[in-house]
Design a protein around this motif. Structure first.
Motif, short mmCIF file in Angstrom:
data_model
loop_
_atom_site.label_atom_id
_atom_site.label_comp_id
_atom_site.label_asym_id
_atom_site.label_seq_id
_atom_site.Cartn_x
_atom_site.Cartn_y
_atom_site.Cartn_z
N GLY A 125 0.83 -1.25 0.03
CA GLY A 125 -0.01 0.10 0.07
C GLY A 125 0.78 1.27 0.06
O GLY A 125 0.28 2.50 -0.22
N ARG A 126 1.95 1.33 0.43
CA ARG A 126 3.02 2.32 0.47
C ARG A 126 4.03 2.04 -0.75
O ARG A 126 4.49 3.32 -1.28
N PHE A 127 4.72 1.16 -1.24
CA PHE A 127 5.47 1.07 -1.98
C PHE A 127 5.00 0.31 -3.37
O PHE A 127 3.96 -0.46 -3.22
N THR A 128 5.53 0.60 -4.56
CA THR A 128 5.12 0.10 -6.00
C THR A 128 6.33 -0.30 -6.83
O THR A 128 7.15 0.67 -6.83
N ILE A 129 6.28 -1.47 -7.19
CA ILE A 129 7.51 -1.83 -7.95
C ILE A 129 7.03 -1.81 -9.33
O ILE A 129 5.74 -2.47 -9.59
N SER A 130 7.89 -1.60 -10.39
CA SER A 130 7.42 -1.27 -11.68
C SER A 130 8.78 -1.78 -12.60
O SER A 130 9.86 -1.70 -12.29
N ARG A 131 8.67 -2.05 -13.77
CA ARG A 131 9.80 -2.06 -14.89
C ARG A 131 9.68 -1.62 -16.13
O ARG A 131 8.37 -1.60 -16.73
N ASP A 132 10.47 -1.27 -16.69
CA ASP A 132 10.58 -0.85 -18.10
C ASP A 132 11.58 -1.68 -18.74
O ASP A 132 12.76 -1.28 -18.72
N ASN A 133 11.14 -2.63 -19.43
CA ASN A 133 12.14 -3.56 -20.13
C ASN A 133 12.90 -2.87 -21.30
O ASN A 133 14.02 -3.21 -21.60
#
Length: 123
Positions: free
Chosen positions: A66-74
């Motif tokens: 709810g506080r952190f968000t992981i994402s990626r741009d390959n």
């Protein structure tokens, strides 16, 4: 030679935000699941968040949900960790990790480690 380089750490007040980046070189990042771990002084390294090869699946530790968000741009060979509502207990060295298993929740599944970036949250 595979390298994972973290950046974006720093000093922030409680309630603030930071965005960490993990840039990969020497590897096709889209072939790997990625995770963030952290290690506070005197404590063991712990899982924070994980993301699948294409970003379609994510997992979080209860302490950051709810506080952190992981994402990626390959296309950029980069994984991000957006950290909001930071607390003093989030203070740690944050490490990027890549491996062949998703989710990477334990160090035994990690094939490559970055060197870490320091995050310090003041109260």
């Amino acid at each position: 030679q595979v390298q994972l380089v973290e950046s974006g750490g720093g000093l922030v007040q409680a309630g603030g935000s930071l965005r960490l980046s993990c840039a990969a070189s020497g590897v096709a990042f889209n072939n790997y699941a990625v995770a963030w771990f952290r290690q506070a002084p005197g404590k063991e390294r712990e899982f924070v968040a994980a993301i699948s090869w294409n970003g379609g699946s994510t997992y979080y530790a209860d302490s950051v949900k709810g506080r952190f968000t992981i994402s990626r741009d390959n296309a950029k060979n980069t994984v991000y960790l957006q950290m909001n509502s930071l607390k003093p207990e989030d203070t740690a060295v944050y490490y990027c990790a890549a491996g062949n298993t998703h989710p990477i929740k334990v160090a035994g599944f990690v094939r490559y480690w970055g060197r870490g970036t320091q995050v310090t949250v003041s109260s």
